[in-house]
Design a protein around this motif. Structure first.
Motif, short mmCIF file in Angstrom:
data_model
loop_
_atom_site.label_atom_id
_atom_site.label_comp_id
_atom_site.label_asym_id
_atom_site.label_seq_id
_atom_site.Cartn_x
_atom_site.Cartn_y
_atom_site.Cartn_z
N PRO A 312 0.82 -1.21 0.00
CA PRO A 312 0.00 0.00 0.00
C PRO A 312 0.86 1.26 0.00
O PRO A 312 1.85 1.35 0.73
CB PRO A 312 -0.80 -0.12 1.30
CG PRO A 312 -0.82 -1.58 1.62
CD PRO A 312 0.51 -2.10 1.13
N LEU A 314 0.83 4.65 1.17
CA LEU A 314 0.13 5.56 2.08
C LEU A 314 0.42 7.02 1.77
O LEU A 314 -0.30 7.91 2.25
CB LEU A 314 0.53 5.25 3.53
CG LEU A 314 0.23 3.82 4.02
CD1 LEU A 314 0.55 3.70 5.51
CD2 LEU A 314 -1.22 3.45 3.75
N SER A 316 0.28 8.24 -1.25
CA SER A 316 -0.48 8.61 -2.44
C SER A 316 -1.87 9.10 -2.05
O SER A 316 -2.52 8.55 -1.16
CB SER A 316 -0.61 7.41 -3.38
OG SER A 316 -1.49 7.69 -4.45
N PRO A 317 -2.36 10.14 -2.73
CA PRO A 317 -3.73 10.62 -2.45
C PRO A 317 -4.80 9.71 -3.04
O PRO A 317 -5.98 9.88 -2.76
CB PRO A 317 -3.75 11.99 -3.12
CG PRO A 317 -2.75 11.88 -4.24
CD PRO A 317 -1.68 10.96 -3.74
N ILE A 318 -4.40 8.73 -3.85
CA ILE A 318 -5.35 7.83 -4.51
C ILE A 318 -5.67 6.67 -3.59
O ILE A 318 -4.77 5.92 -3.19
CB ILE A 318 -4.78 7.31 -5.85
CG1 ILE A 318 -4.41 8.48 -6.77
CG2 ILE A 318 -5.76 6.37 -6.52
CD1 ILE A 318 -3.69 8.06 -8.02
N PRO A 319 -6.92 6.46 -3.20
CA PRO A 319 -7.28 5.34 -2.33
C PRO A 319 -6.92 4.00 -2.97
O PRO A 319 -7.18 3.78 -4.16
CB PRO A 319 -8.80 5.49 -2.16
CG PRO A 319 -9.09 6.92 -2.50
CD PRO A 319 -8.08 7.30 -3.53
N GLY A 320 -6.32 3.13 -2.19
CA GLY A 320 -5.97 1.80 -2.69
C GLY A 320 -4.73 1.75 -3.55
O GLY A 320 -4.43 0.70 -4.13
N ARG A 322 -0.89 1.40 -4.83
CA ARG A 322 0.22 0.56 -4.44
C ARG A 322 1.53 1.23 -4.87
O ARG A 322 1.56 1.98 -5.85
CB ARG A 322 0.12 -0.82 -5.10
CG ARG A 322 -1.11 -1.62 -4.65
CD ARG A 322 -0.99 -2.02 -3.19
NE ARG A 322 -2.09 -2.88 -2.74
CZ ARG A 322 -3.16 -2.45 -2.11
NH1 ARG A 322 -3.31 -1.14 -1.87
NH2 ARG A 322 -4.09 -3.29 -1.70
#
Length: 440
Positions: A312, A314, A316-320, A322
């Motif tokens: 993951p 963490l 990144s502003p994008i949920p989910g 990688r």
């Protein structure tokens, strides 16, 4: 003692074992690392190895020299049975055997992704390992020697045609560095001209370097084309039988050197020969703290990091999201994994892996580069200096830093070494033939 097994000696595996040696108390655990190669390859230097700007051995970090308290097993892990806490090891010599462990760290890395394109398996060379980079360099230098004694014509043209398939970082960097080498070689081959060179970069998507934004990517294309290269966007390789390249845009040409850099694939030991959880892409499912499993269901005594793991992101502003499979993440994940593993052994809670990108930097050949950090873009010579500065700091151990700097400093005065050692692939030829020329 707890038995810790590290599968893979790449970035993440090497740094995990290296830090475990520093942070574990004597007698606290026994660390074993399994890898078929006795070294870690610093992959960002492979384009410069191919171009002769970095010595091949200087881009490799000996496992035995730097992991003094780690047991090194030369071989492959072919199956992981975590339910039994055992793996099957295929050594470089001898019969397969089972190896038990208490804790497993899966850092096997990715493999080169290939497609069933006619001729690729017989003609192409990858650029994921130092041996491949050396072979690419020797193949180009040998082609110049052979072409220099031929009259202008199709055979000379074929020998001096280079094709790279894949427009990611490794492909573009390797392509730019090899183009730089080939252009500089013309000074030593008066029989050849710039018009004899033919360099092709083939990319299936409509742009190259997906890690940078659109405008820097277009600038790189323009820069390569101004140097005489052909960049084929929205184009696929259809066939490469006997070195005859056929593209989906209808173009055809003969190419002596074909380099395949079209991305990574899931490591088969993780995707097909393991009982650990994987995602739809065949990557190891990893939590933010680098333990295998999901946030709801961690797998006890199993850890993962690097290119074979879906970690993951963490930051990144994008949920989910990688983390992308690059050295910047693999190195830091290895360090965090080692710290978390030691913490759990001492009864402490592991911390999540969080790393904000430091930007991306690429070499495009001697004196040329591109750097981007968010909206900041630097091109040309300053970016090239930043590339060299960053990577000489990032390569592990002071010994390797000094060796790389020494080669670069020498090259300023003497230029690149243009000796081909392709004959090393046939070390007994002279002995067997008594020096007789090769048959035509």
């Amino acid at each position: 003692m707890r038995r810790i097994l590290v599968i893979g000696g790449g970035y993440a595996g090497f740094y995990t074992a290296w830090k475990l040696e520093r942070w574990l108390k004597p007698g606290e655990a026994e660390v074993t690392i399994v890898d078929p190669r006795p070294y870690m390859t610093y992959q960002p230097f492979l384009p410069e190895v191919a171009a002769g700007s970095v010595e091949a051995r200087h881009a490799s970090i000996s496992l035995r020299s730097h992991l003094r308290r780690t047991r090194i097993l030369a071989g492959w892990v072919t199956e992981i049975r975590h339910a039994e806490k055992r793996v099957t090891v295929r050594p470089l010599a001898g019969e397969e055997f089972d190896l038990g462990y208490d804790i497993v760290v899966v850092t096997a890395g990715a493999v080169t992704r290939t497609f069933p394109i006619p001729g690729i398996a017989d003609q192409a060379i990858g650029m994921k390992h130092v041996e491949e980079a050396v072979a690419i360099r020797d193949r180009l230098l040998t082609a110049f020697d052979r072409a220099s004694v031929l009259p202008p014509g199709p055979e000379r043209r074929r020998l001096l045609t280079v094709t790279f398939v894949g427009g990611g970082f490794s492909g573009v960097e390797g392509f730019g560095e090899l183009l730089s080498l080939a252009t500089s070689l013309l000074r030593s081959y008066p029989e050849l001209t710039f018009a004899d060179l033919s360099f092709h970069l083939v990319e299936a998507l409509g742009r190259i370097l997906p890690e940078v934004t659109d405008e820097p990517g277009r600038w790189v294309v323009r820069s390569l084309e101004e140097r005489g290269a052909r960049v084929h966007l929205d184009t696929q390789l259809v066939s490469a039988v006997d070195g005859h390249v056929v593209l989906s845009n209808g173009e055809e040409f003969d190419s002596e050197l074909i380099v395949w850099t079209a991305g990574n694939g899931a490591n088969p030991v993780v995707s097909r020969h393991s009982d650990l959880p994987i995602d739809a892409r065949g990557l190891l499912m990893v939590r933010a703290d680098l333990r295998v499993g999901t946030e709801e269901e961690p797998v006890a005594d199993a850890w993962g990091a690097g290119d074979d793991a879906a970690v993951p992101d963490l930051a990144s502003p994008i949920p989910g999201a990688r983390t992308v499979p690059n050295a910047q993440h693999a190195v830091r994940q290895g360090k965090r994994l080692a710290a978390n593993l030691v913490a759990t052994l001492h009864g402490e809670e592991p911390k999540p892996y969080v790393h904000s990108s430091l930007g991306v930097v690429a070499t495009l050949g001697l004196g040329r580069g591109i750097f981007q950090y968010k909206g900041i873009v630097i091109r040309g010579f300053p970016a090239w200096v930043m590339h060299r500065g960053y990577h000489v700091l990032a390569i592990p151990t002071w010994e390797r830093k000094i060796r790389v700097l020494a080669v670069w400093a020498t090259a300023v005065l003497t230029g690149r070494d243009i000796v081909s050692l392709a004959s090393v692939q046939r070390p007994r030829h002279e002995f067997v033939t008594g020096g007789a020329p090769d048959a035509r």
